[in-house]
Design an enzyme around this catalytic site. Structure first.
Site, PDB file in Angstrom:
ATOM      1  NE  ARG A 184      -3.543  -2.981   0.402  1.00  0.00           N
ATOM      2  CZ  ARG A 184      -2.675  -3.914  -0.161  1.00  0.00           C
ATOM      3  NH1 ARG A 184      -1.989  -4.204  -1.227  1.00  0.00           N
ATOM      4  NH2 ARG A 184      -3.822  -5.000  -0.077  1.00  0.00           N
ATOM      5  CB  SER A 235      -8.774  -2.619   5.214  1.00  0.00           C
ATOM      6  OG  SER A 235      -9.379  -4.155   5.281  1.00  0.00           O
ATOM      7  CD  GLU A 305      -5.769  -0.430   3.365  1.00  0.00           C
ATOM      8  OE1 GLU A 305      -4.919  -0.544   3.696  1.00  0.00           O
ATOM      9  OE2 GLU A 305      -5.920  -0.587   2.560  1.00  0.00           O
TER      10      GLU A 305
HETATM   11  C1  LIG Z   1     -15.954  -2.146   0.572  1.00  0.00           C
HETATM   12  C2  LIG Z   1     -14.267  -1.298   0.069  1.00  0.00           C
HETATM   13  C3  LIG Z   1     -13.363  -3.152   0.126  1.00  0.00           C
HETATM   14  C4  LIG Z   1     -11.806  -2.690  -0.473  1.00  0.00           C
HETATM   15  N1  LIG Z   1     -11.138  -3.376   0.149  1.00  0.00           N
HETATM   16  C5  LIG Z   1      -9.843  -3.125  -0.817  1.00  0.00           C
HETATM   17  C6  LIG Z   1      -8.893  -4.285  -1.004  1.00  0.00           C
HETATM   18  O1  LIG Z   1      -9.535  -5.360  -0.680  1.00  0.00           O
HETATM   19  N2  LIG Z   1      -7.785  -4.103  -2.087  1.00  0.00           N
HETATM   20  C7  LIG Z   1      -7.189  -3.081  -0.870  1.00  0.00           C
HETATM   21  O2  LIG Z   1      -6.417  -2.432  -1.923  1.00  0.00           O
HETATM   22  N3  LIG Z   1      -8.002  -2.063  -1.151  1.00  0.00           N
HETATM   23  C8  LIG Z   1      -9.108  -1.649  -0.964  1.00  0.00           C
HETATM   24  N4  LIG Z   1     -10.127  -0.972  -0.892  1.00  0.00           N
HETATM   25  C9  LIG Z   1      -9.723   0.564  -0.250  1.00  0.00           C
HETATM   26  C10 LIG Z   1     -10.080   1.419  -2.083  1.00  0.00           C
HETATM   27  O3  LIG Z   1     -10.904   0.738  -3.311  1.00  0.00           O
HETATM   28  C11 LIG Z   1      -8.800   1.352  -3.081  1.00  0.00           C
HETATM   29  O4  LIG Z   1      -7.188   1.749  -2.051  1.00  0.00           O
HETATM   30  C12 LIG Z   1      -8.804   1.727  -4.642  1.00  0.00           C
HETATM   31  O5  LIG Z   1      -7.501   1.672  -4.755  1.00  0.00           O
HETATM   32  C13 LIG Z   1      -9.061   3.198  -4.820  1.00  0.00           C
HETATM   33  O6  LIG Z   1      -9.265   3.451  -5.466  1.00  0.00           O
HETATM   34  P1  LIG Z   1     -10.024   4.771  -5.704  1.00  0.00           P
HETATM   35  O7  LIG Z   1      -9.790   5.409  -7.122  1.00  0.00           O
HETATM   36  O8  LIG Z   1     -10.855   5.088  -5.022  1.00  0.00           O
HETATM   37  O9  LIG Z   1      -9.241   5.440  -5.075  1.00  0.00           O
HETATM   38  P2  LIG Z   1      -9.724   7.347  -4.213  1.00  0.00           P
HETATM   39  O10 LIG Z   1      -9.936   6.922  -2.784  1.00  0.00           O
HETATM   40  O11 LIG Z   1     -10.578   8.503  -4.791  1.00  0.00           O
HETATM   41  O12 LIG Z   1      -8.237   8.028  -3.815  1.00  0.00           O
HETATM   42  C14 LIG Z   1      -7.121   7.281  -2.898  1.00  0.00           C
HETATM   43  C15 LIG Z   1      -6.026   8.040  -3.016  1.00  0.00           C
HETATM   44  O13 LIG Z   1      -5.428   7.936  -4.556  1.00  0.00           O
HETATM   45  C16 LIG Z   1      -4.997   9.414  -4.911  1.00  0.00           C
HETATM   46  N5  LIG Z   1      -5.274   8.622  -6.558  1.00  0.00           N
HETATM   47  C17 LIG Z   1      -6.601   8.467  -7.235  1.00  0.00           C
HETATM   48  N6  LIG Z   1      -6.409   8.759  -8.476  1.00  0.00           N
HETATM   49  C18 LIG Z   1      -5.105   8.689  -8.890  1.00  0.00           C
HETATM   50  C19 LIG Z   1      -4.890   9.331  -9.845  1.00  0.00           C
HETATM   51  N7  LIG Z   1      -5.633   9.435 -10.684  1.00  0.00           N
HETATM   52  N8  LIG Z   1      -3.890   9.939  -9.780  1.00  0.00           N
HETATM   53  C20 LIG Z   1      -2.651   9.857  -8.547  1.00  0.00           C
HETATM   54  N9  LIG Z   1      -3.503   9.912  -7.456  1.00  0.00           N
HETATM   55  C21 LIG Z   1      -4.632   9.022  -7.265  1.00  0.00           C
HETATM   56  C22 LIG Z   1      -6.150  10.064  -4.448  1.00  0.00           C
HETATM   57  O14 LIG Z   1      -5.352  11.440  -4.043  1.00  0.00           O
HETATM   58  C23 LIG Z   1      -5.935   9.115  -3.136  1.00  0.00           C
HETATM   59  O15 LIG Z   1      -5.254  10.034  -2.306  1.00  0.00           O
HETATM   60  C24 LIG Z   1     -11.522  -0.995  -0.246  1.00  0.00           C
HETATM   61  C25 LIG Z   1     -12.274  -0.089  -0.123  1.00  0.00           C
HETATM   62  C26 LIG Z   1     -14.403  -0.278  -0.153  1.00  0.00           C
HETATM   63  C27 LIG Z   1     -14.888   0.791   0.107  1.00  0.00           C
END
Ligand SMILES: Cc1cc2nc3c(=O)[nH]c(=O)nc-3n(C[C@H](O)[C@H](O)[C@H](O)COP(=O)(O)OP(=O)(O)OC[C@H]3O[C@@H](n4cnc5c(N)ncnc54)[C@H](O)[C@@H]3O)c2cc1C
Length: 317
Positions: A184, A235, A305
């Protein structure tokens, strides 16, 4: 195009050429999976990567910029975000097979593509190894930024190259070696601010049917173990080396602990769920309470995280 009359003239002129959607004072609760968060000064959903470049160039040099995908790993504080949010989900959504060989395939996905869509698309084309992405409700951009993963898979195990954009709107290719990658954790070795526009993923050629049933099984495991019917950010804490954050939180008697509308999930102790109109402050206070309690009772300091952005409201920052 909605253009703010208070903008400086040069920014206003650049903004007139924009093809995406520009909103001012936009509530971020609409864009985060926790369904909380104050307003962003401005939020831009670009039409494509060139339009994103035009937008970046139109901004004052000192204006903070944050990219958001599906907001599934994001806590936006109640006081909102000073600066610009660039929303990529639903914006940069190209997904294609770039190259298909006997034993592997190269996929290109733009940053706004949802990870589950990528996993299903790969399986449809008999490309395997991306099944773990099917249960992560984020975008390619968020996955690259977080090195998101589960069940032994991680985004950067498959991503070989990324397309990035900088503050001047310049696009460039970055290789995997250009980043420090860990659990992460993703950090560009070079200095400077860049965001992900897309990435190339290498997957093995295999049986699409096997991949589809692995996805189905993986989603069932999630439904059984995670509170997917309540707003959360997955998480909240990274697992400490050799242990699980959920185990420690549960052992400290924190399952079900509540502050305001936020609760440590009774189903999965590493999830904090919004059960009754929580504020971001409720969630952040609960995060702090979990960290303090676990540290006091076990000596282990949990690290968040989830990314926390924005300003507190009604309290000192
Ligand atoms: C029900 C649930 C289950 C989940 N399970 C997992 C799991 O199993 N494993 C896991 O790792 N995560 C999990 N997550 C967390 C999350 O889905 C991941 O971290 C995912 O990769 C975040 O993507 P996002 O597009 O929603 O990012 P966002 O939440 O929109 O952003 C997260 C971070 O990434 C940055 N970011 C976003 N897009 C870009 C870009 N294009 N360029 C640069 N920076 C950027 C943002 O500025 C921020 O700092 C879960 C979340 C939920 C709600």
């Amino acid at each position: 195009m909605c253009v703010n009359p208070d903008m400086p003239a040069d920014s206003r002129a650049a903004a007139q050429n924009l093809r995406g959607e520009l909103r001012f004072d936009e509530p971020m609760a609409k864009y985060t999976s926790w369904r909380v968060g104050g307003s962003a000064d401005q939020l831009y959903k670009p039409a494509d990567s060139q339009d994103m470049a035009t937008y970046l160039r139109s901004l004052p040099a000192d204006m903070p910029v944050i990219c958001v995908g599906l907001g599934s790993n994001l806590l936006v504080r109640d006081g909102g975000v000073r600066g610009a949010i660039i929303l990529l989900h639903g914006a940069l959504r190209e997904l294609r097979i770039q190259e298909l060989r006997d034993d592997y395939g190269l996929l290109y996905a733009e940053a706004g593509v949802a990870l589950p869509r990528l996993a299903r698309y790969a399986a449809q084309h008999n490309l395997v190894g991306g099944e773990f992405m099917a249960g992560i409700p984020g975008t390619v951009g968020g996955g690259l930024a977080m090195n998101a993963g589960c069940y032994g898979g991680e985004t950067w195990q498959l991503a070989v190259r990324a397309l990035t954009i900088n503050r001047q709107g310049q696009l460039r290719n970055r290789e995997r070696e250009d980043y420090e990658l860990d659990y992460r954790h993703v950090e560009l070795k070079a200095r400077g601010e860049e965001w992900f526009v897309g990435a190339w993923f290498v997957l093995s050629v295999g049986e699409g049917e096997v991949s589809r049933s692995a996805i189905k099984e993986l989603l069932q495991r999630r439904i059984a173990s995670q509170p997917l019917n309540q707003p959360s950010a997955g998480s909240v804490f990274r697992n400490p080396p050799g242990d699980y954050a959920a185990r420690l939180i549960e052992a400290c008697g924190l399952k079900g602990r509540r502050i305001g509308g936020a609760q440590v999930s009774t189903k999965h102790a590493n999830f904090i769920v919004n059960i009754a109109g929580a504020s971001a402050a409720d969630i952040e206070d609960l995060i702090d309470l979990v960290v303090e309690t676990v540290a006091r009772q076990t000596g282990v300091v949990l690290h968040c995280e989830v990314r926390i952005i924005g300003e507190r409201s009604g309290r000192s920052a």
